[in-house]
Design an enzyme around this catalytic site. Structure first.
Site, PDB file in Angstrom:
ATOM      1  N   SER A   1       6.671  -2.222  -0.179  1.00 23.51           N
ATOM      2  CA  SER A   1       6.760  -3.130   0.966  1.00 23.51           C
ATOM      3  C   SER A   1       6.694  -4.599   0.594  1.00 23.51           C
ATOM      4  CB  SER A   1       5.644  -2.803   1.952  1.00 23.51           C
ATOM      5  OG  SER A   1       5.747  -1.453   2.333  1.00 23.51           O
TER       6      SER A   1
ATOM      7  N   HIS B   1       6.048   2.505  15.501  1.00 22.99           N
ATOM      8  CA  HIS B   1       5.386   1.273  15.897  1.00 22.99           C
ATOM      9  C   HIS B   1       5.822   0.806  17.284  1.00 22.99           C
ATOM     10  CE1 HIS B   1       4.775   1.101  11.488  1.00 22.99           C
ATOM     11  NE2 HIS B   1       3.675   0.431  11.821  1.00 22.99           N
TER      12      HIS B   1
ATOM     13  N   CYS C   1       6.145  -2.200   9.113  1.00 20.76           N
ATOM     14  CA  CYS C   1       6.999  -1.195   9.743  1.00 20.76           C
ATOM     15  C   CYS C   1       8.258  -1.009   8.917  1.00 20.76           C
ATOM     16  CB  CYS C   1       7.355  -1.645  11.157  1.00 20.76           C
ATOM     17  SG  CYS C   1       8.570  -0.541  11.920  1.00 20.76           S
TER      18      CYS C   1
END
Lengths: 379, 647
Positions: free
Chosen positions: B327, B370, B383
C-alpha cells in the site's frame, strides 16, 4: 755435487745462520700473509674474529716452525725425506679409517688442538721424496723407464688416496707438482709428451664415462665442470660460485670499492669468502691495482725461489726448492684461475691468504725447507 | 756414491736450465692471469658493477595506513588499530621448542597457529620470521617484550589492522576489509604491488569495497640492502606512503545505532533520509554482524553461522533487498490519477470489498468493504478497491511514469554493495522479460504495490522524501572526502501540481493522525513533530481461493517465512518536512502493527536528536515506551551481535 763433497766449514753454524736466511723471501711471505689478515678482517665485517685473529696466531706459529726447520741442516732433511713421505702416506691411509667427515669429504685427522690434513703434508713430503730420489739416482739413469716408474708410483699412490677422499684440487696439485719435480730433475721430454697425450685420453674417458656404471668422477665434480664450461647456464645453482665471483672481480674496477666496502663479500653473495674465494674480496675492495699487487708478490716469491734453486749447487736442495716453489705456484695459479672463471671450481685455497690451519703451517714448513736449503747451500 | 765433478756440473746446469724454464713458464702464466684480471676488472667493470648493485639493493613496500571513516559529526566508524603479534626467527632462537615452551608460559598460544608456524618454518629459510601468535593484547605483548632477553629469536611486532569500534551498527554500510585473496586479485586488471603483500587488508564489501581505491592510500617504499639469502642488512632510504582518504558519511551515528537497536533481531531495515538535502542519516539493516570478524579472515564456524541464519544477517536489506511496496505504492497511483484528472477530492468510489476485473475477483483487505470513499479516506484506510478503480482508468503507462519520477526502478549511485534497481513494470518490460502482453489485471495488482512492482527500502525513502518536498531529491551517503565536501545534487522541482501533492500528503497525515487511520496507534502527539505516513502490507504468497475458503489467512498461523512483509513510510514534521523514513519488517505481518511503531520511534529519535520525551507519545503507550527506551539504552552502541555473544 753432494754434501759429502764440499767442505762443511763454509756453511754457517749456530745463531749466525739467522743472518744467512733468505730474508727477502721471508719478507715476501710475510707480506702475502699480511694481505690475508687484512682480507680476513674485512670479510668478517671489520672484526678480528672469527678469522683474522686465529690466522695471525697460526702465522706466528708458522714463523717459529719456519725458523726451526731452517736451522736444521738440509742434509738432515734429505736423510729423513723417505721417512716423511712414508709417514704422510700412512696418515693419508689413516684418514680413510678414522678421519672425520667434513664438507662431504674425509680430509683431516682431529689432533685435538688442530685438524691435520695429511694431504697438505703430502704435498711437501712428495716433493722431498722426489728430490731425495733424484739426488740418489745417478743422473745418467734419470730417463730410463724403470727409474721413471719409481717416482711415478711415488706420485700416483698418494694421488689416488687423495682422489678417494675425494679432493680433486689436491690430487691435481700432487700430480702436477710431482711432474714438475721430475721435469726439473731432467727426465726426458718424451715422457711428458706421452703422459700429456694420455691425459687428454683420460679427459676424453672422463667425459665418456659420465652417466655410465664406471663413472670416474662424482656427480658434483661433473657439474662443476659443466658450469665451468658454461657458467651462465645455471647462475643461481651450480654456476653461482663462478658468476658471483666474476661479478665481485668485475665490480672492483681500477682501484676497487675501498677497504671493507665490497658489497659482494660483505653481503654473503660470495661463497667461501674467507677461504677459496678470498681473492675476489681483495679484487673487489682494492681493484685491479690490489689484485696485480698480490700477483706481483707471488711472482717475486717464485723468482726468489728459482734464483735460490739455480744458485744452489746441491742437487737435493735445488730440486726441493724448485719443487716447493712450483707447488706454491700451482696453488695460487689454480685458485686464481678458478675464481676468474678459467678453471673449474675444485676447492684449492689461496696460499698464505685463505683461512686455514693445516695449509698455513705446511706452507711455512715448506718455506722453512727452502730457507734451510738456502742457509746450508755449498759455498 | 761418488760422482765426478764434470758430470755434476752438467747435471746442475740441466737442473738450472729446467728451473729457469719452469720459472719462466710460471711467470708467463701469471702474466696471463694479470691480463685476465685486466679484462674482467677494467673492460667489463661497468657491466659487473651493475650486476653487483642489482644483487644487493632491494625495494620494499611500506603499506600505507588506510583512510578512516567518520559519521557526519566526526564519530569514528572505521579506524586502524595497532595489531600486535609475536614472530620467531628460528635461526636466532636456536632451540625452537624450548623458546616456544617459554613463550607459552607467558601468553596463550593457539595450537593451530603453532602448527601453521611449524609448517612455515620447515619451508622457509631459518632467518625469516614466522608468526607464532597473532592478535594478542597489549598486555600480552608487553609481557613478551619485558621477557625478550630470555626469549631468543622472539620479536613482538606492531602492525596496523582495521577496527570497527561500533561493530555491527555499520556492518552493512561501512562493510569490512579482509585479507586479500587470489579471487580479489583475479578481478583487478593491474593489481597494485601492495596487494601482493601477504594478508594485506583490502575492502571487500560496502564502502570499504566500493571506495577501496581512495581508502587504500599510496604505498611508500624503502630501499634496503640485502645479502645473498635475502636478509635485510640495513635501510638505505625511505619514502613514506600516503594515508588513504578520510571519508565522512552523512550518517548520524547516534541515530544509526538507535535504529539498529530498535530493529533488534527482526529481519528488518530502516532508512532515515534528510528530505531536503537527500543526506542519508541512517541506513539500518537487521540482524547485523560484527564486521571485525572478517578483518583477519573469518573462521569457518562463524561464517557458517552467518550464512545459515534464515534472517540473513549478511544481506544489506536496506539497499539490496527488494519488496513489493504494497500500500505504500498507493500515493503513486493516486498522483498518477490526479495528474490525469481522473481523481479529485470530491470524487468517490464505492467499495464493496472486492472488484471484478475480467472475470477475476480482486479483494480489498477489508472484506466487508469501505462503502463510499474519497482519496483522503482511501489513503487513510488503505482501501484497495478505490485504487483498483483509479488504475483501471489511468492505465499502467501513467502509473509507471509517475513511479519513475519518484525513483522506483532507479539504481541510485551510492558507494554500497549491490544497490538494487527494483522493478518499475511497464508494457515494454513485460513483453521483453516475460514475453507476454500487459493485461489489465497486472495494472490492478500494481496499483496497490503488488504484482510485478518491486522496490528497495532506499527507493521507498527517496519516494517519501520526494512526496514530502515535491523536489527530486537524490540520496547522498558520502559527506566529504579528505575534508572536501561532495557536491549535493541540486534538487529540481518535479513538476507535479502542489495541490495534488497536498492532497496526497493530507491523506498520509490522516493515516497517522485520524482516528480511523491505519497507523493511528503509532501517532506522534507533539504538535510540532506530527508525522504523515502510509502503511503497507505486502503478500509474499498468493492466497488461493481454497485457502480463502478455509479462512487460513491469519499471519500468525503461518510459518515465519510465509508471513507478509510489513512496511511503513513517513515524513515528518508534517508542516515543514525534515526527514523521510522507510521501514520494512520482513515477514512482520501488518504494516500498521509491525513497521509503523518502529518508524515512529525512529522518527522521534531523529527529530529530537536523542531519546524523545514520553510526552510525544500517546498517553496509553507511555508506560510501554518508557520500558522500551530503557531497554535500548542498556544496549550500548557497538554491542556485540554474534549469536555466541548473545547466548
Amino acid at each position: 755435487m753432494s754434501y759429502l763433497e764440499y767442505s762443511v766449514k763454509h756453511v754457517p753454524t749456530g745463531p749466525r745462520k739467522i743472518l744467512h736466511l733468505n730474508w727477502p723471501l721471508l719478507l715476501l711471505v710475510t707480506a702475502v700473509a699480511s694481505v690475508g689478515f687484512l682480507m680476513l678482517y674485512s670479510v668478517a665485517g671489520g672484526s678480528f674474529s672469527p678469522w683474522a685473529e686465529p690466522q695471525m696466531k697460526r702465522y706466528a706459529m708458522g714463523v717459529v716452525l719456519l725458523f726451526i726447520v731452517a736451522m736444521v741442516p738440509i742434509w738432515f732433511w734429505r736423510s729423513v725425506s723417505g721417512a716423511v713421505y712414508l709417514g704422510a702416506l700412512l696418515l693419508l691411509i689413516l684418514v680413510e679409517v678414522i678421519g672425520s667427515v667434513g664438507m662431504g669429504a674425509q680430509r683431516w685427522i682431529d689432533l685435538g688442538f688442530m685438524r691435520l690434513q695429511p694431504s697438505e703434508l703430502m704435498k711437501v713430503a712428495l716433493v722431498m721424496a722426489l728430490a731425495a730420489y733424484y739426488d740418489w739416482l745417478p743422473p745418467k739413469k734419470t730417463s730410463r723407464p724403470q727409474y721413471v716408474l719409481i717416482p711415478v708410483l711415488l706420485i700416483l699412490i698418494p694421488t689416488a688416496l687423495v682422489l678417494r677422499q675425494p679432493d680433486l684440487g689436491t690430487a691435481i696439485l700432487l700430480l702436477a707438482g710431482g711432474a714438475i719435480v721430475m721435469f726439473a730433475a731432467g727426465v726426458h721430454w718424451g715422457y711428458f709428451t706421452a703422459v700429456f697425450g694420455m691425459g687428454m685420453g683420460l679427459v676424453f674417458a672422463v667425459f665418456q664415462s659420465r652417466g655410465t656404471s664406471w663413472q670416474l668422477l662424482k656427480n658434483y665434480q661433473y657439474r662443476r665442470i659443466d658450469t665451468f664450461l658454461d657458467p651462465a647456464s645455471d647462475p643461481l645453482g651450480a654456476g653461482y660460485h663462478i658468476t658471483q665471483s666474476k661479478i665481485a672481480l668485475g665490480s672492483g674496477g681500477w682501484t676497487g670499492r675501498g677497504f671493507m666496502q665490497g658489497t659482494q663479500s660483505r653481503l654473503n653473495f660470495l661463497p667461501e669468502k674467507h677461504t677459496d674465494f678470498i681473492f675476489t674480496t681483495l679484487a673487489e675492495e682494492f681493484g685491479y691495482i690490489g689484485a696485480v699487487s698480490l700477483l706481483s708478490l707471488y711472482a717475486l716469491i717464485i723468482l726468489f725461489c728459482v734464483a735460490s734453486a739455480i744458485s744452489n749447487r746441491d742437487r737435493y736442495a735445488s730440486l726441493l726448492t724448485i719443487g716447493i716453489a712450483s707447488a706454491f705456484f700451482l696453488f695460487f695459479a689454480v685458485n686464481m684461475s678458478m675464481v676468474m672463471g678459467l678453471a673449474p671450481v675444485v676447492g684449492v685455497p689461496l696460499p698464505l691468504v685463505s683461512y686455514g690451519g693445516s695449509a698455513m703451517l705446511v706452507l711455512m714448513l715448506a718455506f722453512g725447507l727452502v730457507q734451510s736449503a738456502h742457509v746450508h747451500r755449498p759455498r | 756414491m761418488r760422482k765426478n765433478p764434470a758430470e755434476n756440473a752438467e747435471t746442475h746446469a740441466r737442473v738450472s736450465r729446467r728451473a729457469l724454464l719452469l720459472g719462466g713458464a710460471q711467470l708467463l702464466f701469471m702474466g696471463g692471469l694479470g691480463m685476465r684480471m685486466r679484462h674482467l676488472q677494467l673492460n667489463q667493470a661497468d657491466q659487473f658493477r651493475l650486476l653487483a648493485e642489482e644483487n644487493r639493493i632491494n625495494i620494499r613496500l611500506i603499506p600505507p595506513a588506510r583512510g578512516e571513516i567518520f559519521d557526519r559529526h566526526g564519530v569514528v566508524l572505521a579506524r586502524n588499530e595497532p595489531a600486535y603479534r609475536v614472530t620467531l626467527v628460528p635461526e636466532d632462537a636456536g632451540d625452537v621448542d624450548a623458546v616456544i615452551e617459554k613463550l607459552a608460559a607467558l601468553i596463550e598460544l593457539d595450537p593451530g597457529e603453532l602448527d601453521a608456524a611449524a609448517t612455515e618454518m620447515r619451508r622457509s629459510p631459518p632467518f625469516l620470521p614466522v608468526t607464532v601468535a597473532d592478535r594478542i593484547s597489549w598486555e600480552e605483548l608487553s609481557r613478551v617484550a619485558v621477557n625478550a632477553p630470555a626469549l631468543p629469536g622472539i620479536t613482538p611486532e606492531v602492525g596496523l589492522s582495521r577496527f570497527y569500534p561500533l561493530r555491527g551498527d555499520f556492518a552493512h554500510v561501512v562493510g569490512y576489509v579482509g585479507p586479500v585473496s587470489d579471487y580479489d586479485l583475479s578481478k583487478i586488471e593491474n593489481p597494485d604491488q601492495l596487494l601482493r603483500i601477504p594478508r594485506f587488508q583490502i575492502g571487500k564489501v560496502g564502502l570499504e569495497g566500493k571506495l577501496e581505491d581512495s581508502l587504500r592510500g599510496k604505498a611508500g617504499t624503502k630501499r634496503v640492502e640485502v645479502n645473498a639469502v635475502g636478509r635485510v642488512m640495513r635501510e638505505l632510504d625511505r619514502r613514506e606512503g600516503q594515508q588513504g582518504d578520510a571519508v565522512q558519511l552523512t550518517i548520524d551515528q547516534g541515530l544509526q545505532s538507535y535504529a539498529q537497536a530498535r530493529l533488534g533481531e527482526e529481519s528488518a531495515t530502516a532508512i532515515v533520509m534528510d528530505c531536503r538535502s537527500g543526506d542519508l542519516l541512517a541506513v539500518a539493516s537487521a540482524p547485523t554482524f560484527d564486521s571485525n570478524l572478517f578483518v583477519q579472515g573469518i573462521s569457518v564456524a562463524d561464517y557458517r553461522e552467518l550464512t545459515e541464519n534464515d534472517h540473513r544477517p549478511l544481506a544489506a536489506k536496506s539497499v539490496q533487498g527488494t519488496y513489493p511496496p504494497g500500500s505504500t505504492f498507493k500515493m503513486i497511483t493516486a498522483l498518477a490519477a490526479l495528474e490525469a484528472g481522473i481523481a479529485g477530492p470530491d470524487q468517490t468510489v464505492w467499495c464493496p470489498g472486492h472488484l471484478e476485473v475480467s472475470n477475476r475477483r480482486f479483494h480489498c483487505w477489508k472484506r466487508a468493504g469501505h462503502g463510499h470513499v474519497n482519496l483522503a479516506q482511501a489513503l487513510r484506510e488503505s482501501c484497495d478497491v478505490y485504487f483498483y478503480e483509479l488504475a483501471l482508468e489511468v492505465g499502467i503507462d501513467n502509473i509507471s511514469a509517475m513511479a519513475a519520477k519518484f525513483g522506483i526502478g532507479e539504481r541510485f549511485d551510492l558507494p554500497l554493495s549491490g544497490v538494487a534497481r527494483g522493478l518499475n513494470p511497464s508494457r515494454d518490460w513485460k513483453r521483453e522479460a516475460r514475453g507476454a502482453d500487459w493485461v489489465v489485471g497486472d495494472t490492478v495488482n500494481v496499483s496497490i504495490g503488488q504484482g510485478f512492482v518491486l522496490t528497495s527500502p532506499l527507493q521507498l525513502a527517496v519516494m517519501t522524501a520526494r512526496l514530502a518536498t515535491g523536489l527530486n531529491v537524490m540520496p547522498r551517503l558520502v559527506k566529504s572526502v579528505n575534508g572536501i565536501d561532495t557536491p549535493v545534487a541540486p534538487s529540481a522541482d518535479m513538476g507535479i501540481d502542489p495541490a495534488y501533492l497536498d492532497e496526497v500528503r493530507r491523506g498520509m497525515y490522516a493515516v497517522s493522525n485520524h482516528r480511523r487511520g491505519t497507523a493511528y496507534g503509532s501517532r506522534i502527539i507533539e504538535d510540532k513533530y506530527r508525522l504523515a505516513g502510509k502503511t503497507g502490507t505486502s503478500q509474499v504468497r498468493n492466497i488461493t481461493a481454497a485457502e480463502r475458503a478455509r479462512g487460513v489467512t491469519r499471519n500468525e498461523d503461518l510459518p515465519w517465512n510465509r508471513r507478509d512483509h510489513a512496511l511503513f513510510v513517513n515524513f515528518a514534521p508534517y508542516d515543514a518536512p525534515e526527514i523521510a523514513v522507510a521501514v520494512v519488517v520482513e515477514h512482520g505481518g501488518g504494516g500498521s502493527t509491525a513497521a509503523a511503531p518502529i518508524a515512529r520511534d525512529i522518527t522521534l529519535q531523529a527529530l529530537y536528536g536523542d531519546a524523545p520525551p514520553l510526552e510525544a507519545y500517546p498517553a496509553k503507550d507511555r508506560q510501554r515506551i518508557k520500558k522500551q527506551q530503557e531497554e535500548i539504552r542498556t544496549l550500548k552502541p557497538g554491542r556485540s551481535v554474534t549469536r555466541r555473544d548473545r547466548a
